[in-house]
Design a protein around this motif. Structure first.
Motif, PDB file in Angstrom:
ATOM      1  N   ARG A  94       1.990  -3.528  11.406  1.00 38.11           N
ATOM      2  CA  ARG A  94       0.924  -3.458  12.413  1.00 38.11           C
ATOM      3  C   ARG A  94      -0.337  -4.114  11.885  1.00 38.11           C
ATOM      4  O   ARG A  94      -1.038  -4.835  12.629  1.00 38.11           O
ATOM      5  CB  ARG A  94       0.668  -1.996  12.785  1.00 38.11           C
ATOM      6  N   PHE A  95      -0.645  -3.905  10.608  1.00 39.71           N
ATOM      7  CA  PHE A  95      -1.822  -4.536  10.001  1.00 39.71           C
ATOM      8  C   PHE A  95      -1.710  -6.054  10.059  1.00 39.71           C
ATOM      9  O   PHE A  95      -2.670  -6.749  10.412  1.00 39.71           O
ATOM     10  CB  PHE A  95      -1.956  -4.065   8.552  1.00 39.71           C
ATOM     11  N   LYS A 128       7.038   5.793   3.702  1.00 40.52           N
ATOM     12  CA  LYS A 128       5.931   5.201   2.954  1.00 40.52           C
ATOM     13  C   LYS A 128       6.471   4.148   1.987  1.00 40.52           C
ATOM     14  O   LYS A 128       7.489   4.354   1.323  1.00 40.52           O
ATOM     15  CB  LYS A 128       5.179   6.287   2.191  1.00 40.52           C
ATOM     16  N   LEU A 158       1.055   3.849   2.857  1.00 36.63           N
ATOM     17  CA  LEU A 158       1.237   3.405   4.236  1.00 36.63           C
ATOM     18  C   LEU A 158       2.715   3.219   4.537  1.00 36.63           C
ATOM     19  O   LEU A 158       3.487   2.777   3.693  1.00 36.63           O
ATOM     20  CB  LEU A 158       0.497   2.092   4.490  1.00 36.63           C
ATOM     21  N   THR A 159       3.097   3.517   5.769  1.00 33.43           N
ATOM     22  CA  THR A 159       4.482   3.316   6.185  1.00 33.43           C
ATOM     23  C   THR A 159       4.752   1.832   6.402  1.00 33.43           C
ATOM     24  O   THR A 159       3.826   1.011   6.496  1.00 33.43           O
ATOM     25  CB  THR A 159       4.767   4.056   7.489  1.00 33.43           C
ATOM     26  N   ASP A 196       9.215   4.533   9.292  1.00 35.17           N
ATOM     27  CA  ASP A 196       8.262   5.628   9.076  1.00 35.17           C
ATOM     28  C   ASP A 196       8.219   6.106   7.631  1.00 35.17           C
ATOM     29  O   ASP A 196       7.582   7.114   7.320  1.00 35.17           O
ATOM     30  CB  ASP A 196       8.606   6.808   9.997  1.00 35.17           C
ATOM     31  N   ASP A 239      -2.239  -7.239  13.620  1.00 31.81           N
ATOM     32  CA  ASP A 239      -3.652  -7.176  14.028  1.00 31.81           C
ATOM     33  C   ASP A 239      -4.465  -8.288  13.381  1.00 31.81           C
ATOM     34  O   ASP A 239      -5.371  -8.853  14.007  1.00 31.81           O
ATOM     35  CB  ASP A 239      -4.234  -5.806  13.640  1.00 31.81           C
ATOM     36  N   ARG A 247       5.846   0.561   9.115  1.00 30.99           N
ATOM     37  CA  ARG A 247       5.312   0.179  10.429  1.00 30.99           C
ATOM     38  C   ARG A 247       3.826  -0.144  10.348  1.00 30.99           C
ATOM     39  O   ARG A 247       3.352  -1.120  10.950  1.00 30.99           O
ATOM     40  CB  ARG A 247       5.544   1.305  11.442  1.00 30.99           C
ATOM     41  N   LYS A 248       3.065   0.651   9.586  1.00 32.39           N
ATOM     42  CA  LYS A 248       1.628   0.393   9.477  1.00 32.39           C
ATOM     43  C   LYS A 248       1.347  -0.918   8.751  1.00 32.39           C
ATOM     44  O   LYS A 248       0.379  -1.612   9.072  1.00 32.39           O
ATOM     45  CB  LYS A 248       0.947   1.569   8.784  1.00 32.39           C
ATOM     46  N   HIS A 249       2.182  -1.254   7.759  1.00 31.80           N
ATOM     47  CA  HIS A 249       2.029  -2.552   7.098  1.00 31.80           C
ATOM     48  C   HIS A 249       2.167  -3.692   8.109  1.00 31.80           C
ATOM     49  O   HIS A 249       1.357  -4.630   8.148  1.00 31.80           O
ATOM     50  CB  HIS A 249       3.098  -2.722   6.009  1.00 31.80           C
ATOM     51  N   TYR A 252       0.873  -1.165   0.000  1.00 30.53           N
ATOM     52  CA  TYR A 252       0.000   0.000   0.000  1.00 30.53           C
ATOM     53  C   TYR A 252       0.914   1.220   0.000  1.00 30.53           C
ATOM     54  O   TYR A 252       1.563   1.523   1.002  1.00 30.53           O
ATOM     55  CB  TYR A 252      -0.906  -0.018   1.225  1.00 30.53           C
TER      56      TYR A 252
END
Length: 306
Positions: A98-99, A126, A91-92, A124, A102, A94-96, A88
């Protein structure tokens, strides 16, 4: 215990049989290499194991779950690094991760996973600006979320430099030490030979070999090579060597005689022939069949073995 088991697994697309009567067992805790040329059925098999594609016939069991009817349970316990992983872009890193954490309902620290795959400094950033190798590392970090019992890695070293590939192998070994099973598909024979306990070779949708690399090298009649360096190349030596039992080819180049020997061939007989010819032998070396040699032998024969 068996981590993956298939029983006469098949997948047809119209009249094309992408996978045919596949009987396969992968033990818990092993690194299993799944090999084959493009179009051999590897990706289709992986998609059936993960429940993304239903089998036309037969069955597959992964970690005790039916892959077709309990695919969610399979994926919850499996980490997947797919070929051609898409990020994506906004998205950073980290967010990848974290997804992925989760989705598994896990409690991992995303920064720890990114550090493990060498992306600590890019947490951090993208992902849209990542290189191919960075995207591969990111996909690996996501696959590791939740300490999966099974890792399915499809071309995991794609886009990685030699250091990245070495780091990937080290992480795989750490995961196996933790108790995970690894199902590893790759075209890079050096990577497979360095890390896999056993390999299965697919061709035209069928499993044509399945064993340890050492056993395949012992059982298959794949040429080894004897390389003899001489002070001069005697006249007629090529014909004399080719007349020996088990000699399949002879290459002569600038004072070097290379003899390809099948399992029936004897290195000493070939070396004796060179010495009898009157040439002075300056050096002798041997090259045993590599996994790449075995792969070529298994995937280029005129017919697929039954």
């Amino acid at each position: 215990m068996v981590a993956i088991e298939t029983d006469s697994l098949e997948r047809r697309f119209g009249s094309v049989r992408a996978v045919e009567e596949l009987d396969l067992e992968v033990d818990e805790g092993e690194v299993f290499g799944f090999l084959g040329p493009n179009g051999a059925g590897k990706s289709t098999t992986i998609n059936m194991l993960l429940g993304f594609v239903p089998p036309t016939a037969g069955s597959a069991t992964v970690l005790g779950h039916d892959a077709a009817t309990e695919s969610l349970a399979v994926r919850q316990r499996t980490g997947v690094l797919p070929e051609d992983f898409g990020v994506y872009e906004r998205l950073t890193a980290r967010k990848h991760v974290r997804f992925a954490i989760d989705c598994k309902g896990a409690g991992d620290d995303p920064d720890a996973l990114l550090s493990r795959v060498g992306l600590a400094d890019a947490a951090d950033r993208k992902a849209g600006g990542f290189s191919t190798g960075m995207r591969q590392r990111l996909a690996f970090a996501m696959a590791l979320a939740g300490e999966p019992e099974l890792l399915i890695l499809d071309e995991p070293s794609s886009g990685l430099d030699p250091n990245g590939a070495r780091e990937m192998r080290e992480i795989v070994r750490e995961e196996v030490d933790r108790g995970a099973t690894v199902f590893f598909s790759s075209h890079i024979m050096e990577q497979v030979e360095a890390i896999c306990d056993r390999v299965g070779v697919m061709r035209e949708g069928r499993l044509v070999a399945c064993d340890s690399i050492a056993s395949l090298k012992r059982d298959l009649d794949v040429d080894s090579r004897l390389v003899v360096e001489v002070d001069r190349v005697p006249e007629g030596i090529r014909e004399e060597l080719l007349a020996l039992e088990g000699v399949s080819a002879v290459r002569i180049d600038d004072g070097e005689i290379e003899v390809a020997l099948s399992r029936a061939g004897r290195k000493t007989a070939a070396l004796d022939a060179v010495e009898r010819s009157g040439a002075a032998v300056e050096d002798v070396s041997t090259e045993e069949p590599s996994l790449e040699d075995l792969f070529e032998a298994l995937t280029t024969e005129s017919e697929v073995a039954p």
